[in-house]
Design an enzyme around this catalytic site. Structure first.
Site, mmCIF file in Angstrom:
data_model
loop_
_atom_site.group_PDB
_atom_site.id
_atom_site.type_symbol
_atom_site.label_atom_id
_atom_site.label_comp_id
_atom_site.label_asym_id
_atom_site.label_seq_id
_atom_site.Cartn_x
_atom_site.Cartn_y
_atom_site.Cartn_z
ATOM 1 N N GLY A 297 0.923 -1.266 -0.038
ATOM 2 C CA GLY A 297 -0.076 -0.009 0.044
ATOM 3 C C GLY A 297 0.862 1.164 -0.065
ATOM 4 N N PRO A 299 2.602 4.992 1.016
ATOM 5 C CA PRO A 299 3.451 5.078 2.520
ATOM 6 C C PRO A 299 2.546 5.714 3.287
ATOM 7 C CG PRO A 299 4.320 6.294 0.533
ATOM 8 C CD PRO A 299 3.140 5.621 0.060
ATOM 9 N N GLY A 300 2.723 5.448 4.723
ATOM 10 C CA GLY A 300 1.956 6.144 5.759
ATOM 11 C C GLY A 300 0.516 5.601 5.925
ATOM 12 N N VAL A 301 0.518 4.262 5.626
ATOM 13 C CA VAL A 301 -1.001 3.911 5.984
ATOM 14 C C VAL A 301 -0.868 2.795 7.000
ATOM 15 C CG1 VAL A 301 -2.281 4.308 3.367
ATOM 16 C CG2 VAL A 301 -0.932 2.225 4.250
ATOM 17 N N GLY A 302 -0.013 2.648 7.858
ATOM 18 C CA GLY A 302 0.162 1.916 8.792
ATOM 19 C C GLY A 302 0.826 0.589 8.678
ATOM 20 N N LYS A 303 1.420 0.257 7.764
ATOM 21 C CA LYS A 303 2.109 -1.263 7.264
ATOM 22 C C LYS A 303 2.810 -1.509 8.423
ATOM 23 C CE LYS A 303 3.528 -0.105 3.333
ATOM 24 N NZ LYS A 303 3.304 1.501 3.281
ATOM 25 N N THR A 304 4.026 -0.804 8.638
ATOM 26 C CA THR A 304 5.060 -1.072 9.515
ATOM 27 C C THR A 304 4.510 -1.216 11.083
ATOM 28 O OG1 THR A 304 6.358 0.367 8.337
ATOM 29 C CG2 THR A 304 7.210 -0.307 10.538
ATOM 30 N N SER A 665 -5.006 2.959 -18.223
ATOM 31 C CA SER A 665 -6.308 3.442 -17.591
ATOM 32 C C SER A 665 -6.663 4.942 -18.125
ATOM 33 C CB SER A 665 -6.187 3.278 -16.139
ATOM 34 O OG SER A 665 -5.283 4.191 -15.711
ATOM 35 N N LYS A 708 -8.083 5.273 -6.590
ATOM 36 C CA LYS A 708 -8.566 6.332 -7.455
ATOM 37 C C LYS A 708 -9.705 6.986 -7.147
ATOM 38 C CE LYS A 708 -6.326 4.138 -11.538
ATOM 39 N NZ LYS A 708 -6.972 3.452 -12.834
HETATM 40 P P1 ADP Z 1 4.133 2.668 6.364
HETATM 41 O O1 ADP Z 1 4.820 1.579 7.098
HETATM 42 O O2 ADP Z 1 2.640 2.087 5.751
HETATM 43 O O3 ADP Z 1 4.627 3.449 5.196
HETATM 44 P P2 ADP Z 1 3.663 3.528 9.082
HETATM 45 O O4 ADP Z 1 3.162 2.150 9.533
HETATM 46 O O5 ADP Z 1 4.983 3.974 9.359
HETATM 47 O O6 ADP Z 1 3.278 3.505 7.419
HETATM 48 O O7 ADP Z 1 2.746 4.407 9.669
HETATM 49 C C1 ADP Z 1 2.938 5.843 9.986
HETATM 50 C C2 ADP Z 1 2.137 6.407 11.120
HETATM 51 O O8 ADP Z 1 0.918 6.394 10.607
HETATM 52 C C3 ADP Z 1 2.480 5.665 12.270
HETATM 53 O O9 ADP Z 1 3.065 6.257 13.184
HETATM 54 C C4 ADP Z 1 1.089 5.006 12.503
HETATM 55 O O10 ADP Z 1 1.160 4.728 14.073
HETATM 56 C C5 ADP Z 1 0.212 5.919 11.846
HETATM 57 N N1 ADP Z 1 -0.810 5.221 11.405
HETATM 58 C C6 ADP Z 1 -1.264 4.805 10.043
HETATM 59 N N2 ADP Z 1 -2.317 4.394 10.001
HETATM 60 C C7 ADP Z 1 -2.906 4.239 11.249
HETATM 61 C C8 ADP Z 1 -4.207 3.785 11.726
HETATM 62 N N3 ADP Z 1 -5.077 3.203 10.909
HETATM 63 N N4 ADP Z 1 -4.302 4.001 12.937
HETATM 64 C C9 ADP Z 1 -3.654 4.676 13.948
HETATM 65 N N5 ADP Z 1 -2.266 5.112 13.293
HETATM 66 C C10 ADP Z 1 -1.891 4.901 12.071
#
Ligand code: ADP
Length: 774
Positions: A297, A299-304, A665, A708
């Site tokens: 997904g 960046p920044g969607v909480g994968k890590t 697309s 999208k």
């Molecule tokens: P990714 O690995 O997808 O690039 P991160 O896991 O590093 O993103 O997430 C970035 C930040 O956003 C983290 O501090 C995380 O806690 C926060 N975050 C992302 N999604 C959520 C969520 N659904 N609920 C709470 N915090 C979230």
């Protein structure tokens, strides 16, 4: 106070792996200090020479006795030297010296060669009288001879080596300041013994134990100054430290896992559901073998952070291995120990860091592995990730197998397109889409803001961020699928407020609002000036008047600067020849403008904006279809002819030229944009579209619909044209987003054009096919 006068002959040594120098000196004679003249910077003293060789021979000593002693001594010395390996040049030389040197000099020389403690050496030095010296040295010689005899008896097979060691050692003993060296040596020796003990008591595999014992044997015989000494020692230390058998106990409880996941993350239902399924199966099966999860997904969607939560629910250690840009396979698998500076790979290093053999390893950014001359790291990962193989993973540095089967691997990526197929095959991909605005607001208020407040040492009594402000940040200061930029902006706000709070009751300087250009001054203005419109609603009477600091739109502008993103959509669509498409990128969905213009020319098509081959083909398809349907839609070129390319050049541009764009697309968008250009009509300003086209005018399904649609929703668009066959993808989209949008499901281009223009796009009655010239 007796010392030895000497001449320094040679200084050898290096600073690596640790400072270690050897000073070679030739002893001249004994001396006695009569008077110390000065101590600094180096001692200077008046001394008296004690040894005089001529004195020995014509001295008043009873010659008889001395002769007997020296004869006895000589015999022992010869016996000792002959027990050594004569093939070693130093030994042969020593043998010759015994005959050539005056007998009186022998006690000094032999004491320095044979194995004696420092104490004993000093005693010999202190013995000024020759007779005494002989008497003291003979027992030492005898001791050495006995020792050698014993050694030869017990370790017959190793005879040669031992002789050499004995032969090598004496040379090293002729050093100045040998006390510290000896101590160090003994210390090191102790260390090696300790290390050996540790190896024997550690729970390493049989194979590893065998290798280690062999290495420690080698280490014992190696002089410390050899660079290999440090290498071997590091290797053995790593082997001892590795968690061969150490693991944490899993506490897998699905109900608790659900609670942890829900507490840590808002939304992302699909991902959480899948993770729980995965964990539930593991609980029933009682082991963690199975497919490797791969979260894909933007960046920044909480994968890590989901990976971290999984480790938390399982009660396991967590370790993140960043793979972005790794292009050398030894990064994964380690260097062979023959290289200088060789080290283990990241997997083994990670295990050493966490200290248990069942951690959760997060392989971050597997899509950004690169290839180079140093091999393909993705290929090395194959072995790591294959549950059938990884129980005997062999790091090049360790050179023995390590069992990785207890490690839980989770991978993350932005796109599956760049993950090598063989690697992708071993993983179960779980898509993690971007968030809607509403979800972002909730995430901000439930997770990000409390976290930022804590980071900055603030409390909710000091700062208040209403939901409207958060929405403002999301729409006007960030444009992203995840929440990372949002998190940063919230951090910036907290920093600004922290300054205000730390400044305390400083109320003197009050800049005029008109003058405030940037920075947080305005907030000061708002808060400290107690402007009614800013804090009147929220000011808590029990707190100082300026608390809590309310972040409203003015404050936002002062802290973050003017808004970065404006709703420019309607402005851009004020001319014919512009349409909005929807694109998918690894960073999430995006809206994309397509612009077209025509000019006099010879029927050429120019495409700009870094397009890939597929995109160029779509453009040609679109023109062909329009040309073949020009009469039907009454599309004409500038001179009124239905042959659209007659004396006309067309230029199609896809802005944001720095970003490479490819994919099919954009087909429907290009058709709409050109139809607008040739008909002179404006495309509706709130319509976005996506879909692949065929030469016959059919609309084919495309991927990434959820991202999208979210992008279109973020940009404030209202109507979205998607291929009919993508209808199923709409189910993934949150109900409230769907309600705010109207979807047109198109099967052919007629339907697309009808939906894209206000009042539809009329088809003329008399249908006459116009054959394509292309
Ligand atoms: P990714 O690995 O997808 O690039 P991160 O896991 O590093 O993103 O997430 C970035 C930040 O956003 C983290 O501090 C995380 O806690 C926060 N975050 C992302 N999604 C959520 C969520 N659904 N609920 C709470 N915090 C979230």
């Amino acid at each position: 106070r007796i010392g030895t006068a000497a001449l320094a002959v040679q200084v050898v040594g290096s600073n690596w792996p640790k400072p270690h120098y050897t000073l070679l000196v030739t002893g001249l004679c004994r001396f006695q200090i009569l008077q110390l003249l000065k101590e600094k910077p180096y001692p200077v003293a008046e001394v008296q020479q004690l040894d005089r060789l001529e004195q020995f021979t014509n001295g008043h000593k009873s010659e008889e006795e001395l002769g007997e002693l020296s004869e006895q001594f000589y015999k022992y010395a010869v016996q000792l030297v002959e027990m050594l390996d004569m093939s070693v040049p130093a030994v042969a030389k020593l043998r010759r010296l015994l005959d050539n040197l005056p007998r009186e000099a022998l006690p000094d020389i032999l004491t320095s060669i044979i194995r004696t403690t420092n104490q004993e050496k000093l005693q010999i030095l202190d013995a000024v009288r020759l007779e005494e010296r002989f008497k003291m040295t003979i027992p030492l010689l005898v001791r050495q001879i006995e020792g050698l005899k014993l050694l030869q008896k017990t370790r017959k097979s190793k005879q040669d080596d031992d002789k050499r060691v004995v032969a090598i050692r004496p040379n090293r003993r002729i050093t100045h300041g040998s006390i510290t060296e000896d101590e160090e040596e003994e210390e090191d020796h102790d260390d090696v013994v300790m290390l050996e003990k540790k190896i024997r008591t550690s729970s390493m595999s049989e194979q590893a134990l065998k290798v280690c014992l062999k290495e420690i044997k080698r280490l014992k015989k190696m002089p410390q100054s050899m660079p290999e000494y440090a290498l071997t020692r590091n290797y053995l230390e790593l082997m001892v430290e590795l968690p061969w058998n150490k693991s944490t106990k899993d506490r897998l409880e699905i109900r608790a896992a659900r609670i942890v996941l829900d507490n840590d993350h808002y939304a992302m239902e699909k991902l959480k559901k899948r993770v729980l399924e995965y964990l539930a199966v593991r609980q029933l099966k009682n082991n963690l073998k199975g497919p490797i999860l791969c979260f894909v997904g933007p960046p920044g969607v909480g994968k890590t952070s989901v990976g971290r939560s999984i480790a938390k629910t399982l009660g396991r250690e967590f370790h993140r291995i960043a793979l972005g840009g790794v292009c050398d396979q030894s990064d994964i698998r380690g260097h062979r120990r023959t290289y200088v500076g060789s080290m283990p790979g990241r997997i083994i290093n990670g295990l050493k860091t966490v200290g248990v053999n069942n951690p959760v390893f997060l392989l971050d950014e597997v899509d950004k592995l690169a290839k180079s001359l140093q091999g393909d790291p993705a290929a090395a990962l194959l072995e790591v990730l294959d549950p059938e193989q990884n129980h005997s993973f062999t790091d090049h540095y360790l050179n023995v197998a390590f069992d990785l089967s207890q490690v839980l691997f989770i991978a993350t990526a932005n796109t599956t397109a760049t993950i090598p197929p063989a690697l992708l095959d071993r993983m179960e991909v779980i898509q993690v889409p971007g968030y809607t605005q509403e979800e972002k607001i909730e995430i901000a208020h439930r997770h990000l803001i409390p976290k930022q407040l804590e980071l900055h040492g603030l409390t909710p009594q000091q700062i208040q961020i209403p939901q409207g402000t958060t929405l403002g940040i999301i729409t006007r200061y960030t444009r992203e699928a995840g929440v990372r930029a949002l998190d940063r902006k919230l951090g910036a706000i907290c920093r600004a407020v922290a300054v205000k709070v730390a400044e305390g009751q400083h109320k003197e300087a009050k800049p005029d609002r008109a003058e405030v250009g940037e920075g947080e001054d305005c907030k000061e203005h708002i808060t400290e000036d107690a402007k009614p419109e800013s804090i009147s609603d929220t000011a808590d009477l029990s707190l100082p008047p300026e608390m809590p600091i309310l972040i409203d739109f003015h404050a936002l502008k002062d802290i973050l600067g003017p808004p970065m993103y404006d709703m420019e959509v309607s402005e851009r669509l004020s001319q014919p020849g512009v349409a909005i498409g929807l694109a998918w990128t690894p960073l999430g969905g995006e809206i994309m403008f397509v612009e077209a213009s025509r000019m006099d020319g010879e029927g050429q098509l120019t495409l700009t904006g870094q397009l890939g081959d597929v995109m160029k083909e779509s453009a040609h398809l679109a023109i062909s279809w329009l040309r073949s349907n020009a009469k039907r839609y009454r599309l004409t070129n500038a001179s009124g002819s239905f042959d659209l390319l007659d004396n006309t050049d067309i230029h199609l541009h896809f802005p944001a030229g720095a970003v490479t764009k490819d994919g099919p697309s954009a087909g429907v968008t290009i058709v709409t944009c050109l139809a607008s250009l040739f008909s002179g009509r404006l495309v509706c300003s709130d319509v976005a579209m996506t879909g692949e086209i065929t030469l016959r005018g059919l609309v084919l399904p495309v991927g990434g619909i959820k991202d999208k649609v979210l992008a279109a929703h973020r940009a404030g668009l209202k109507r979205i044209i998607i291929p009919q066959r993508n209808e199923k993808d709409l189910e993934e989209i949150a109900a409230h987003v769907r309600q705010e949008l109207s979807f047109v499901l198109a099967t052919c281009l007629d339907e697309v054009l009808n939906a894209a223009f206000d009042g539809g796009f009329a088809v003329s009655a008399g249908l006459e096919r116009f054959n394509s010239k292309l």
